[in-house]
Scaffold this active site. Structure first.
Site, PDB file in Angstrom:
ATOM      1  N   PRO A   2       0.751  -1.273   0.043  1.00  8.73           N
ATOM      2  CA  PRO A   2      -0.025  -0.184   0.064  1.00  8.73           C
ATOM      3  C   PRO A   2       0.828   1.391   0.060  1.00  8.73           C
ATOM      4  O   PRO A   2       1.740   1.073   0.760  1.00  8.73           O
ATOM      5  CB  PRO A   2      -0.786  -0.019   1.143  1.00  8.73           C
ATOM      6  N   GLU A   3       0.405   2.030  -0.609  1.00 11.88           N
ATOM      7  CA  GLU A   3       1.005   3.556  -0.566  1.00 11.88           C
ATOM      8  C   GLU A   3      -0.035   4.539   0.098  1.00 11.88           C
ATOM      9  O   GLU A   3      -0.935   4.078   0.685  1.00 11.88           O
ATOM     10  CB  GLU A   3       1.164   4.218  -2.200  1.00 11.88           C
ATOM     11  N   HIS A 101      -1.528 -16.805   7.255  1.00 11.86           N
ATOM     12  CA  HIS A 101      -1.001 -15.420   7.334  1.00 11.86           C
ATOM     13  C   HIS A 101      -1.642 -14.434   8.051  1.00 11.86           C
ATOM     14  O   HIS A 101      -1.324 -13.253   8.080  1.00 11.86           O
ATOM     15  CB  HIS A 101      -0.670 -14.797   5.875  1.00 11.86           C
ATOM     16  N   ARG A 120       3.866 -11.736   3.126  1.00 11.03           N
ATOM     17  CA  ARG A 120       5.170 -11.152   2.875  1.00 11.03           C
ATOM     18  C   ARG A 120       6.010 -11.172   4.389  1.00 11.03           C
ATOM     19  O   ARG A 120       7.189 -11.167   4.393  1.00 11.03           O
ATOM     20  CB  ARG A 120       5.582 -10.509   1.779  1.00 11.03           C
ATOM     21  N   LYS A 163      19.258  18.765  -5.426  1.00 10.78           N
ATOM     22  CA  LYS A 163      19.379  17.288  -5.609  1.00 10.78           C
ATOM     23  C   LYS A 163      19.674  16.838  -6.961  1.00 10.78           C
ATOM     24  O   LYS A 163      19.183  17.088  -7.982  1.00 10.78           O
ATOM     25  CB  LYS A 163      17.970  16.713  -5.445  1.00 10.78           C
TER      26      LYS A 163
END
Length: 290
Positions: A2-3, A101, A120, A163
Site C-alpha cells: 500500500p501507498e 498469514h 510477505r 538534488k
DNA sequence: ATTGAGTCCTGAAGGC
DNA sequence: TGCCTTCAGGACTCAA
C-alpha cells in the site's frame, strides 16, 4: 503493497470500528513480522482504549489511552480485515476462521475483531510514546505529506534544491515526500510531463523558487493522491480495504503497468516504456515526458 | 552525503 | 501437471 491512498483507505475503514473501543484481547500467531514485536506487546495493548486512528505517510497510528501509540506499517502485502459486529450500516463480515498469514488479532470490546494478515511479512507493528512521536526514528526524518495543505510548490522546491538524483528516486525518497510509492510517483510524473530520469534539482530555480514545471508537479502529486483516496485506493493482487471492498483507482492508471501500450495523452503518439531505476520499475512515456 | 545493491518473505504468473 | 524463473505496492542496512 500500500501507498498513502491505500493506507488512508484502510484507516477510514478501521476508524469507525476501532475508535473509542477497548482492546479486550490480543493474539499473536508468531513472535515477529518484519521485526520482532516489542517486549510484552500483547500485554501492553490489552485493556487499552483506542482514542483515535490516524495516519502519517504510510503508517497507521492508533492513539491509546495510556499515552502510547500503536504504530503499524503494512509493508508490501499487509492488510487488515474486520470480523464480527460493526456499527449500523457498516459492512458485516461473516465470522471467519484464522486464515493463512493471519498474524495479529485484536479482539475489541464488543467482540469485533481486527485481523492483520501479511503474507510477505514486510509489515511491522510497534508501540511508542505519543508525546514523542515526532522524534521517533520512523517519523523524525519524514518529508512532506502529499496532500493539500501538507505540500506546496515552494516547500517541494526547498526539498529538491541541489538534488542530483533522478526525479523518480527523489519522489520515492520518504525524506522528501512521505507517502508516495512506485505507482503514484509514476502517475504524477506522467501528469506533469516530467521524465523520471531528469535530475530533481533542475526543477528548482537558482533563487530557490519552484519552476513552473515544479508547480505543475506539486499539483499533479496532490491531485493524483486525492483522486486515488476518493476511489478507495488501487487494488492490485490481494489488496482490499478493511471493509472488504476493492479500490478502483487502478482502472485509471495512465502508465503504471502499461508497458508497450499507447500513451493516454490524446495528442501523444508515444508508447509507454518500462525502465529500471534503483532496482524498481518505472513506467513512463518517453515522448511527452521530458 | 548519496546512492545502488542486497536483503527480508510469499505468491502469482509465465515459459518450457 | 510441475518445475523453474521473474516480478511485486516497502524500506532497512551496508558498501562504495
Amino acid at each position: 503493497m500500500p501507498e498513502l491512498p491505500e493506507v488512508e483507505t484502510v484507516r477510514r475503514g478501521l476508524a469507525p470500528v476501532m475508535e473509542g473501543r477497548r482492546i479486550e484481547a490480543v493474539h499473536l500467531a508468531r513472535a515477529d513480522l518484519r521485526f520482532p514485536f516489542p517486549d510484552d506487546f500483547a500485554a501492553r495493548l490489552t485493556g487499552r482504549r483506542i482514542e483515535s486512528l490516524g495516519r502519517r505517510a504510510k503508517y497507521l497510528l492508533g492513539a491509546l489511552d495510556d499515552g502510547t501509540t500503536l504504530i503499524a506499517h503494512l509493508g508490501m502485502s499487509g492488510a487488515f480485515r474486520v470480523e464480527g459486529h460493526m456499527p449500523p450500516g457498516q459492512f458485516v463480515y461473516p465470522k471467519g476462521k484464522i486464515a493463512a498469514h493471519d498474524h495479529v488479532t485484536l479482539t475489541l470490546s464488543d467482540t469485533a475483531r481486527i485481523i492483520y494478515n501479511d503474507p510477505r511479512r514486510f509489515g511491522f507493528m510497534t508501540l511508542a510514546d505519543t508525546a514523542l512521536l515526532d522524534q521517533h526514528p520512523y517519523f523524525a526524518h519524514l518529508g512532506l505529506e502529499p496532500v493539500a495543505g501538507g505540500m506546496t510548490a515552494t516547500s517541494l522546491a526547498k526539498a529538491l534544491t541541489g538534488k542530483k538524483t533522478p526525479l523518480k528516486a527523489a519522489l520515492l525518497d520518504q525524506r522528501v515526500i512521505a507517502g508516495l510509492g512506485n505507482i503514484y510517483v509514476c502517475e504524477a510524473m506522467w501528469r506533469a510531463r516530467l521524465s523520471p530520469r531528469r535530475l530533481a534539482g533542475t526543477l528548482v530555480r537558482r533563487d530557490g523558487r519552484p519552476t513552473a514545471r515544479l508547480t505543475t508537479l506539486a499539483s499533479a502529486i496532490i491531485t493524483v493522491i486525492e483522486e486515488a483516496i476518493a476511489a478507495g485506493g488501487s487494488s492490485l493482487r490481494d489488496y482490499v480495504a478493511a471493509d472488504g471492498s476493492l479500490g478502483r483507482f487502478q482502472h485509471t492508471f495512465a502508465v503504471y503497468g502499461r508497458e508497450e501500450e499507447p500513451c493516454r495523452r490524446p495528442e501523444c503518439s508515444g508508447i509507454v516504456a518500462r525502465i529500471v531505476q534503483g532496482g524498481r520499475s518505472t513506467f513512463f512515456c518517453p515522448v511527452c515526458q521530458r
